[in-house]
Write a protein that holds these residues in place. Structure first.
Motif, PDB file in Angstrom:
ATOM      1  N   PHE A 133       0.838  -1.203   0.000  1.00  0.00           N
ATOM      2  CA  PHE A 133       0.000   0.000   0.000  1.00  0.00           C
ATOM      3  C   PHE A 133       0.872   1.252   0.000  1.00  0.00           C
ATOM      4  O   PHE A 133       0.609   2.213  -0.729  1.00  0.00           O
ATOM      5  CB  PHE A 133      -0.919  -0.002   1.227  1.00  0.00           C
ATOM      6  CG  PHE A 133      -1.952   1.092   1.214  1.00  0.00           C
ATOM      7  CD1 PHE A 133      -3.162   0.909   0.570  1.00  0.00           C
ATOM      8  CD2 PHE A 133      -1.705   2.301   1.846  1.00  0.00           C
ATOM      9  CE1 PHE A 133      -4.125   1.920   0.551  1.00  0.00           C
ATOM     10  CE2 PHE A 133      -2.651   3.323   1.832  1.00  0.00           C
ATOM     11  CZ  PHE A 133      -3.867   3.126   1.184  1.00  0.00           C
ATOM     12  N   SER A 187      -2.493   4.315  -2.867  1.00  0.00           N
ATOM     13  CA  SER A 187      -3.862   3.820  -2.725  1.00  0.00           C
ATOM     14  C   SER A 187      -4.515   3.483  -4.065  1.00  0.00           C
ATOM     15  O   SER A 187      -5.263   2.509  -4.173  1.00  0.00           O
ATOM     16  CB  SER A 187      -4.714   4.850  -1.980  1.00  0.00           C
ATOM     17  OG  SER A 187      -4.718   6.093  -2.670  1.00  0.00           O
ATOM     18  N   ASP A 188      -4.227   4.269  -5.095  1.00  0.00           N
ATOM     19  CA  ASP A 188      -4.876   4.046  -6.394  1.00  0.00           C
ATOM     20  C   ASP A 188      -4.481   2.700  -6.999  1.00  0.00           C
ATOM     21  O   ASP A 188      -5.344   1.922  -7.427  1.00  0.00           O
ATOM     22  CB  ASP A 188      -4.519   5.173  -7.367  1.00  0.00           C
ATOM     23  CG  ASP A 188      -5.193   6.489  -6.998  1.00  0.00           C
ATOM     24  OD1 ASP A 188      -6.154   6.453  -6.206  1.00  0.00           O
ATOM     25  OD2 ASP A 188      -4.751   7.541  -7.493  1.00  0.00           O
ATOM     26  N   LEU A 227      -5.816  -0.276  -4.791  1.00  0.00           N
ATOM     27  CA  LEU A 227      -7.240  -0.530  -5.011  1.00  0.00           C
ATOM     28  C   LEU A 227      -7.496  -1.088  -6.409  1.00  0.00           C
ATOM     29  O   LEU A 227      -8.407  -1.901  -6.602  1.00  0.00           O
ATOM     30  CB  LEU A 227      -8.037   0.758  -4.804  1.00  0.00           C
ATOM     31  CG  LEU A 227      -8.107   1.264  -3.357  1.00  0.00           C
ATOM     32  CD1 LEU A 227      -8.843   2.600  -3.290  1.00  0.00           C
ATOM     33  CD2 LEU A 227      -8.796   0.240  -2.456  1.00  0.00           C
ATOM     34  N   SER A 228      -6.679  -0.673  -7.368  1.00  0.00           N
ATOM     35  CA  SER A 228      -6.802  -1.224  -8.721  1.00  0.00           C
ATOM     36  C   SER A 228      -6.504  -2.721  -8.723  1.00  0.00           C
ATOM     37  O   SER A 228      -7.151  -3.494  -9.439  1.00  0.00           O
ATOM     38  CB  SER A 228      -5.846  -0.504  -9.674  1.00  0.00           C
ATOM     39  OG  SER A 228      -6.203   0.852  -9.817  1.00  0.00           O
ATOM     40  N   VAL A 242      -6.978  -4.748  -6.161  1.00  0.00           N
ATOM     41  CA  VAL A 242      -8.138  -5.393  -5.535  1.00  0.00           C
ATOM     42  C   VAL A 242      -9.277  -5.535  -6.545  1.00  0.00           C
ATOM     43  O   VAL A 242      -9.896  -6.601  -6.665  1.00  0.00           O
ATOM     44  CB  VAL A 242      -8.614  -4.588  -4.308  1.00  0.00           C
ATOM     45  CG1 VAL A 242      -9.908  -5.184  -3.750  1.00  0.00           C
ATOM     46  CG2 VAL A 242      -7.534  -4.568  -3.232  1.00  0.00           C
ATOM     47  N   LEU A 243      -9.531  -4.472  -7.286  1.00  0.00           N
ATOM     48  CA  LEU A 243     -10.582  -4.516  -8.310  1.00  0.00           C
ATOM     49  C   LEU A 243     -10.234  -5.518  -9.406  1.00  0.00           C
ATOM     50  O   LEU A 243     -11.116  -6.180  -9.960  1.00  0.00           O
ATOM     51  CB  LEU A 243     -10.785  -3.123  -8.914  1.00  0.00           C
ATOM     52  CG  LEU A 243     -11.402  -2.075  -7.986  1.00  0.00           C
ATOM     53  CD1 LEU A 243     -11.439  -0.710  -8.676  1.00  0.00           C
ATOM     54  CD2 LEU A 243     -12.813  -2.487  -7.569  1.00  0.00           C
TER      55      LEU A 243
END
Length: 214
Positions: free
Chosen positions: A84, A89-90, A93-94, A96-97
């Protein structure tokens, strides 16, 4: 009935993620940086245990699954924090998506794949995962990451994506007939949980390596 089964599986899966997150926070707060290198070994042992517990049925209840997720979080929490902080963060999170997208596509592919074809795929999965884990272990002590790490992570994404298809087919088949028992719910949730985390870690590792080389 089928909807109830799906909801039970997803609820158990998300609860395991919650316990993983709680364990991760505790692990980051109490584990000193000097011993974090050893977490690679601990993680290897736990993932290896994951394979045998899935096949041998050591984790049969929601309580045992949540306890496992909590301990896994304590041991590997610093890994997620590292990625992280490294990726931001971007990108995190990408990733995770991206894993969620893989499972979504796996569900679609599984629904269009015959039982016979799925049996052939599933017969290859366990040897591939076991071989991958052995190579991961060797990577820690012999190759010291680098290019070999990138190769392993890429292979890992492919293997665990195939595993996701097998899991989704199993979920579809077993949810169709009767209400699932707690053991069945835990087994399916546990498979999703382990595959989800391994996919996420491999994708995060690839992103970190690519970013370092920029």
């Amino acid at each position: 009935m089928e909807r109830k089964n799906y909801l039970a599986i997803m609820k158990t899966f998300f609860m395991a993620l919650l316990f993983l997150a709680i364990g991760s926070i505790i692990g980051v707060l109490i584990i000193p940086p000097s011993v974090r290198y050893m977490l690679n070994i601990a993680f290897f042992v736990l993932v290896l245990f994951s394979i045998f517990s899935r096949k041998g049925g050591f984790i049969k209840s929601k309580g045992s699954m949540y306890a496992y997720a909590f301990i896994l979080g304590i041991l590997t929490g610093s890994t997620y924090v590292y990625y992280f902080a490294t990726l931001g963060s971007d990108l995190f999170l990408s990733a995770v998506l991206g894993v969620i997208l893989v499972f979504g596509l796996a569900y679609i592919v599984a629904s269009k794949t015959s039982e016979e074809s799925m049996f052939k795929i599933s017969s290859m999965i366990w040897p591939l995962i076991f071989s991958l884990l052995i190579l991961e272990f060797l990577n820690i002590f012999l190759f010291k990451f680098g290019t070999f790490d990138l190769i392993l992570s890429t292979i890992g994404v492919l293997v665990y994506s195939l595993y996701a298809i097998v899991i989704m087919k199993s979920v579809q088949s077993r949810c169709r007939y009767g209400v699932l028992s707690e053991t069945e719910v835990v087994q399916l949730s546990y498979s999703i949980f382990i595959s989800f985390l391994n996919l996420l870690l491999d994708i995060l590792r690839i992103l970190a390596i690519v970013k370092d080389n920029d």
